[in-house]
Design a protein around this motif. Structure first.
Motif, PDB file in Angstrom:
ATOM      1  N   SER A   1       0.859  -1.176   0.000  1.00 15.01           N
ATOM      2  CA  SER A   1       0.000   0.000   0.000  1.00 15.01           C
ATOM      3  C   SER A   1       0.902   1.235   0.000  1.00 15.01           C
ATOM      4  CB  SER A   1      -0.902  -0.012   1.232  1.00 15.01           C
ATOM      5  OG  SER A   1      -1.694   1.140   1.250  1.00 15.01           O
ATOM      6  N   PHE A   2       1.091   1.842  -1.177  1.00 18.34           N
ATOM      7  CA  PHE A   2       2.059   2.929  -1.280  1.00 18.34           C
ATOM      8  C   PHE A   2       1.426   4.299  -1.516  1.00 18.34           C
ATOM      9  CE2 PHE A   2       1.586   0.766  -5.280  1.00 18.34           C
ATOM     10  CZ  PHE A   2       1.368   1.782  -6.184  1.00 18.34           C
ATOM     11  N   ILE A   3       0.112   4.387  -1.437  1.00 21.60           N
ATOM     12  CA  ILE A   3      -0.556   5.688  -1.424  1.00 21.60           C
ATOM     13  C   ILE A   3      -1.542   5.696  -0.266  1.00 21.60           C
ATOM     14  CG2 ILE A   3      -0.274   6.212  -3.880  1.00 21.60           C
ATOM     15  CD1 ILE A   3      -3.136   5.378  -4.352  1.00 21.60           C
ATOM     16  N   TYR A   4      -1.769   6.878   0.285  1.00 18.92           N
ATOM     17  CA  TYR A   4      -2.699   6.969   1.403  1.00 18.92           C
ATOM     18  C   TYR A   4      -3.448   8.290   1.351  1.00 18.92           C
ATOM     19  CZ  TYR A   4       0.698  10.027   3.744  1.00 18.92           C
ATOM     20  OH  TYR A   4       1.560  11.050   4.055  1.00 18.92           O
TER      21      TYR A   4
ATOM     22  N   GLN B   1      -5.027  17.716   4.204  1.00 17.60           N
ATOM     23  CA  GLN B   1      -4.531  18.831   3.407  1.00 17.60           C
ATOM     24  C   GLN B   1      -3.732  19.820   4.253  1.00 17.60           C
ATOM     25  OE1 GLN B   1      -7.661  20.520   1.030  1.00 17.60           O
ATOM     26  NE2 GLN B   1      -8.222  18.547   0.171  1.00 17.60           N
ATOM     27  N   LYS B   2      -3.892  19.768   5.575  1.00 18.64           N
ATOM     28  CA  LYS B   2      -3.175  20.697   6.457  1.00 18.64           C
ATOM     29  C   LYS B   2      -1.851  20.125   6.963  1.00 18.64           C
ATOM     30  CE  LYS B   2      -7.231  23.189   8.057  1.00 18.64           C
ATOM     31  NZ  LYS B   2      -8.069  23.548   9.197  1.00 18.64           N
ATOM     32  N   CYS B   3      -1.870  18.883   7.477  1.00 16.00           N
ATOM     33  CA  CYS B   3      -0.669  18.345   8.127  1.00 16.00           C
ATOM     34  C   CYS B   3      -0.074  17.125   7.416  1.00 16.00           C
ATOM     35  CB  CYS B   3      -0.961  18.013   9.586  1.00 16.00           C
ATOM     36  SG  CYS B   3      -2.042  16.594   9.825  1.00 16.00           S
ATOM     37  N   PHE B   4      -0.692  16.661   6.340  1.00 21.47           N
ATOM     38  CA  PHE B   4      -0.235  15.525   5.529  1.00 21.47           C
ATOM     39  C   PHE B   4      -0.296  14.170   6.231  1.00 21.47           C
ATOM     40  CE2 PHE B   4       2.365  19.089   3.677  1.00 21.47           C
ATOM     41  CZ  PHE B   4       1.552  19.252   2.563  1.00 21.47           C
ATOM     42  N   SER B   5      -0.893  14.086   7.417  1.00 23.19           N
ATOM     43  CA  SER B   5      -1.065  12.802   8.097  1.00 23.19           C
ATOM     44  C   SER B   5      -2.153  11.987   7.408  1.00 23.19           C
ATOM     45  CB  SER B   5      -1.474  13.027   9.557  1.00 23.19           C
ATOM     46  OG  SER B   5      -0.445  13.632  10.263  1.00 23.19           O
TER      47      SER B   5
ATOM     48  N   TYR C   1       2.111   9.758  -1.635  1.00 22.30           N
ATOM     49  CA  TYR C   1       2.908   8.550  -1.726  1.00 22.30           C
ATOM     50  C   TYR C   1       3.625   8.284  -0.405  1.00 22.30           C
ATOM     51  CZ  TYR C   1       2.455   8.649  -6.816  1.00 22.30           C
ATOM     52  OH  TYR C   1       1.972   8.635  -8.101  1.00 22.30           O
ATOM     53  N   LYS C   2       3.739   7.015  -0.066  1.00 22.12           N
ATOM     54  CA  LYS C   2       4.573   6.550   1.047  1.00 22.12           C
ATOM     55  C   LYS C   2       5.149   5.211   0.605  1.00 22.12           C
ATOM     56  CE  LYS C   2       4.628   4.931   5.788  1.00 22.12           C
ATOM     57  NZ  LYS C   2       3.820   4.446   6.904  1.00 22.12           N
TER      58      LYS C   2
ATOM     59  N   ILE D   1      14.064   2.035   4.157  1.00 24.92           N
ATOM     60  CA  ILE D   1      13.882   3.468   3.967  1.00 24.92           C
ATOM     61  C   ILE D   1      12.444   3.732   3.553  1.00 24.92           C
ATOM     62  CG2 ILE D   1      16.298   3.875   3.352  1.00 24.92           C
ATOM     63  CD1 ILE D   1      15.369   4.101   0.417  1.00 24.92           C
ATOM     64  N   THR D   2      11.955   4.895   3.895  1.00 21.27           N
ATOM     65  CA  THR D   2      10.606   5.310   3.514  1.00 21.27           C
ATOM     66  C   THR D   2      10.704   6.667   2.839  1.00 21.27           C
ATOM     67  OG1 THR D   2       9.678   4.122   5.394  1.00 21.27           O
ATOM     68  CG2 THR D   2       8.252   5.735   4.324  1.00 21.27           C
ATOM     69  N   VAL D   3      10.117   6.761   1.656  1.00 18.05           N
ATOM     70  CA  VAL D   3      10.105   7.998   0.892  1.00 18.05           C
ATOM     71  C   VAL D   3       8.668   8.490   0.846  1.00 18.05           C
ATOM     72  CG1 VAL D   3      10.730   9.097  -1.284  1.00 18.05           C
ATOM     73  CG2 VAL D   3      12.006   7.092  -0.487  1.00 18.05           C
TER      74      VAL D   3
END
Length: 120
Positions: free
Chosen positions: A19-22, A26-30, A57-58, A72-74
């Motif tokens: 799962s590479f998208i979440y 819109q304010k804090c990107f969490s 993307y994550k 690593i996480t991008v």
């Protein structure tokens, strides 16, 4: 979280998470929680309509450099170039195409068993 940037020339061994998208705030990107037609950010409390959710993307990778292994996480828009579009754009494409090609497993199984039955 370590804020230092390091450049790493390594070989990718595996994806750590498929799962590479979440859906993101819109304010804090969490990561936001999508419930019915609403979205809620557990970190900053922001709310909105789930249909207007942005995606990020994550990409978590297991990599090897020389004789060392790293996980690593991008995050974020730096991966837009790699994938060729934004995470929100990719989510729309995946959702549209998955809705078109989904077929119940039982129908697929029945189609195979019908074709595979030998005629006597």
């Amino acid at each position: 979280m370590n804020r230092r940037r390091k450049f790493l020339l390594a070989s990718v061994l595996a994806l750590q998470n498929s799962s590479f998208i979440y859906p993101s705030c819109q304010k804090c990107f969490s990561r936001i929680i999508l419930v019915s037609k609403r979205s809620n950010c557990p970190k900053c409390g922001s709310t909105g309509e789930s249909g207007n959710a942005n995606y990020r993307y994550k990409l978590s990778l297991k990599v090897a450099e020389s004789n060392k292994l790293f996980v690593i996480t991008v995050f974020g828009s730096c991966l837009d170039t790699f994938f060729g579009l934004t995470a929100t754009g990719l989510h729309r494409i995946l959702k549209t195409n998955l809705d078109k090609v989904q077929m119940p497993v039982t129908s697929y199984s029945n189609a195979l068993t019908t074709k595979e039955k030998p005629k006597h």
